[in-house]
Design a protein around this motif. Structure first.
Motif, PDB file in Angstrom:
ATOM      1  N   GLY A 132       0.930  -1.225  -0.057  1.00 10.42           N
ATOM      2  CA  GLY A 132      -0.017  -0.008  -0.170  1.00 10.42           C
ATOM      3  C   GLY A 132       0.826   1.211   0.051  1.00 10.42           C
ATOM      4  O   GLY A 132       2.007   1.161   0.493  1.00 10.42           O
ATOM      5  N   GLY A 133       0.117   2.313  -0.331  1.00 13.75           N
ATOM      6  CA  GLY A 133       0.776   3.653  -0.572  1.00 13.75           C
ATOM      7  C   GLY A 133       1.276   4.079   0.767  1.00 13.75           C
ATOM      8  O   GLY A 133       2.249   4.585   0.970  1.00 13.75           O
ATOM      9  N   GLU A 134       0.278   3.879   1.950  1.00 11.91           N
ATOM     10  CA  GLU A 134       0.648   4.143   3.224  1.00 11.91           C
ATOM     11  C   GLU A 134       1.990   3.751   3.646  1.00 11.91           C
ATOM     12  O   GLU A 134       2.765   4.109   4.513  1.00 11.91           O
ATOM     13  N   VAL A 136       4.740   5.518   2.180  1.00 11.63           N
ATOM     14  CA  VAL A 136       4.992   6.780   3.059  1.00 11.63           C
ATOM     15  C   VAL A 136       5.453   6.515   4.289  1.00 11.63           C
ATOM     16  O   VAL A 136       6.643   7.486   4.617  1.00 11.63           O
ATOM     17  N   ARG A 137       5.329   5.691   5.326  1.00 12.75           N
ATOM     18  CA  ARG A 137       5.873   5.526   6.317  1.00 12.75           C
ATOM     19  C   ARG A 137       7.617   4.945   6.119  1.00 12.75           C
ATOM     20  O   ARG A 137       8.301   5.787   6.755  1.00 12.75           O
ATOM     21  N   GLN A 191       9.231   8.281   5.146  1.00  2.00           N
ATOM     22  CA  GLN A 191       9.247   9.090   6.481  1.00  2.00           C
ATOM     23  C   GLN A 191      10.630   8.802   7.339  1.00  2.00           C
ATOM     24  O   GLN A 191      11.312   9.604   7.810  1.00  2.00           O
ATOM     25  N   MET A 230       0.632   7.440  11.850  1.00  2.00           N
ATOM     26  CA  MET A 230       1.304   8.367  10.653  1.00  2.00           C
ATOM     27  C   MET A 230       0.076   9.346  10.345  1.00  2.00           C
ATOM     28  O   MET A 230      -1.026   9.139  10.140  1.00  2.00           O
ATOM     29  N   THR A 231       0.499  10.500  10.096  1.00  2.00           N
ATOM     30  CA  THR A 231      -0.431  11.333   9.483  1.00  2.00           C
ATOM     31  C   THR A 231      -0.127  11.449   7.879  1.00  2.00           C
ATOM     32  O   THR A 231       1.020  11.317   7.604  1.00  2.00           O
ATOM     33  N   ASP A 241       0.884  13.754   0.645  1.00  2.00           N
ATOM     34  CA  ASP A 241       1.054  11.971   1.034  1.00  2.00           C
ATOM     35  C   ASP A 241      -0.228  11.391   0.346  1.00  2.00           C
ATOM     36  O   ASP A 241      -0.059  10.182  -0.464  1.00  2.00           O
ATOM     37  N   VAL A 243      -0.196   8.171  -2.180  1.00  2.00           N
ATOM     38  CA  VAL A 243      -0.845   7.339  -1.946  1.00  2.00           C
ATOM     39  C   VAL A 243      -1.663   6.733  -3.132  1.00  2.00           C
ATOM     40  O   VAL A 243      -1.824   5.501  -3.685  1.00  2.00           O
TER      41      VAL A 243
END
Lengths: 312, 173
Positions: free
Chosen positions: A26-28, A31-32, A35, B1-2, B7, B11
């Motif tokens: 997943g994109g999330e 992103v994690r 980061q 997570m924000t 973002d 996503v």
């Protein structure tokens, strides 16, 4: 024939491609990961700044101790005039404050530039492969020299009575503590490389706290960590702070140290850390970039010259 | 997570493009788990540049470029990371449904090509990029793309000939 090869190639790749299930992640999650990478990069940048600042402070402290017996001097100030009162090194010749010149051992020459650390009753001069003690009378005596010496670095205790020496080896770093006046080895720990993220794979000495050594560690992944080694109790137990403090340097009043950490938003924070409470941080500020630290007054200058003075 | 606005855009991009990009990654490395690692690496690098990309077309091109370069660097490093084993890995059998002998042979030979030749062929004949687009994706000249594509096809042709497969126009498909 050429077209047949191309056609067969296209057909093969199409049929192989459709066998792959997706999406893989997943994109999330990406992103994690991103980061985390950003945080690690920021830490690396801060570590670079800290190395420079520590070098400047170490040099300034050394100069100050010879100039006016002050234990700490600012990193900036007037350039001293008159006859030099500091030790200096040119190639393998060490010039003492009285003008006497002593020759450093040639075995250390292969280890790059000599670094001078003021200690009680003299100086420790070290290259990356050797360390010697030099008395004010110019007597040179070996402190560390042997098969284990590589990337050697020396950090003296605040009173100058002891030095912690880090040496790199193929299996990890070795840290030893010496009593300066007697050159006696009073503590040793082997920091063996580990695949564990909480292990001490690249640990080295950051500084001192009371009768213990502050060790810094950069694990294979994740953020830098710090821990406290009571060398009188034996080898380091590998315990690192759970407060997320990555870098520690300098002494502050109230028996505290200066520390760097990162807040949940990825900003770098500076503040006081208390090693007696697992490096718990207090009085931190996170809204600026650290470019210089003045140890004695505990002030940090922000880029752009805004001054921050934490209340103690 | 924000997850902020930027973002969320990223996503959405991943959700829209990752399946297609995973197939490309698979063709580059020939193994699904390695392809997933490769794609995650490429997407993470893309995320770090997302502020400058934004446009999905530019982002897709950037991911392709990272995929190509990372796959090549992995291929160069494989001699350091590969470990001997006493068991051969599973390979597709000749009796798989829908698979033909010549396609299985082609797949094996494609995986045996040097990484950059394979990358050129994947981008040109699977992604259907032009020679100029392929050159941009790999960071090489158009002449380099032509040269590597030619060498790759020549090599495949030779290997297919060695394997005994005889291809006659109009008979393969």
């Amino acid at each position: 024939m050429t077209n047949d090869v191309e056609t067969l190639l296209r057909r093969t790749m199409r049929e192989q491609g459709v066998r792959v299930d997706g999406p893989p992640v997943g994109g999330e999650e990406i992103v994690r990961r991103g980061q985390r990478v950003r945080r690690t990069r920021r830490w690396a940048m801060v570590a670079g700044v800290v190395v420079v600042v520590t070098g400047l402070l170490g040099g300034a402290v050394g100069l100050g101790s010879f100039r006016d017996h002050s234990s700490v001097v600012p990193a900036t100030g007037a350039v001293p005039t008159g006859p030099p009162k500091v030790v200096s090194v040119q190639k393998d010749k060490l010039s003492l404050p009285g003008g006497k010149t002593v020759a450093l051992p040639r075995s250390g020459l292969t280890g790059g530039a000599w670094v001078i650390t003021p200690v009680a009753g003299g100086w420790v001069a070290n290259s990356s492969v050797a360390a010697v003690l030099v008395s004010p009378a110019g007597v040179v005596s070996s402190l560390v020299e042997g098969a284990h010496t590589a990337n050697l670095s020396v950090v003296a205790s605040p009173d100058g009575e002891r030095v912690a020496v880090t040496q790199a080896g193929t299996a990890g770093n070795l840290v030893q503590v010496y009593q300066v006046r007697t050159r006696k080895l009073i503590g040793t720990t082997s920091l063996v490389r580990s695949e564990s993220e909480v292990g001490p794979p690249e640990s080295h000495v950051l500084g001192w706290y009371r009768d213990s050594v502050v060790l810094g560690s950069v694990p294979p992944s994740g953020l830098p960590q710090v821990g406290l080694w009571d060398f009188a109790a034996g080898p380091w137990n590998g315990k690192v702070s759970q407060h997320g403090v990555g870098i520690v340097q300098g002494a502050a009043d109230g028996d505290r140290l200066l520390g760097y950490t990162m807040d949940p938003k990825g900003r770098v924070c500076v503040g006081f850390v208390d090693p007696a409470r697992d490096f718990a941080m207090s009085g931190q500020s996170c809204d600026f970039q650290v470019t210089q630290a003045l140890v004695r007054s505990f002030r940090w200058h922000r880029a752009g010259s805004r001054l921050w003075s934490p209340t103690c | 997570m924000t997850v902020d606005g930027d973002d969320q855009g990223f996503v959405a991009f991943v959700s829209d493009r990752s399946a297609s990009l995973l197939r490309t990654a698979y063709l580059l490395v020939g193994d699904q788990s390695r392809a997933e690692d490769l794609l995650q690496t490429a997407l993470t690098k893309t995320y770090l540049r997302w502020g400058q990309l934004r446009d999905p077309a530019a982002a897709t091109a950037y991911v392709r470029r990272v995929l190509a370069n990372t796959a090549t660097s992995w291929w160069r490093l494989r001699s350091f990371s590969e470990r001997p084993t006493d068991r051969l890995p599973e390979v597709p059998g000749a009796d798989q449904i829908g698979a033909r002998e010549d396609q299985l042979a082609m797949w094996r030979h494609l995986q045996a090509l040097p990484a950059r030749q394979r990358t050129v062929l994947v981008l040109r004949y699977y992604e259907d990029l032009t020679e100029r687009e392929t050159a941009a994706a790999m960071g090489i000249s158009v002449g380099g793309v032509k040269s590597m594509a030619s060498r790759g096809l020549t090599r495949l042709r030779a290997l297919m000939g060695i394997s005994g497969d005889v291809m006659v126009a109009g008979e393969v498909f």
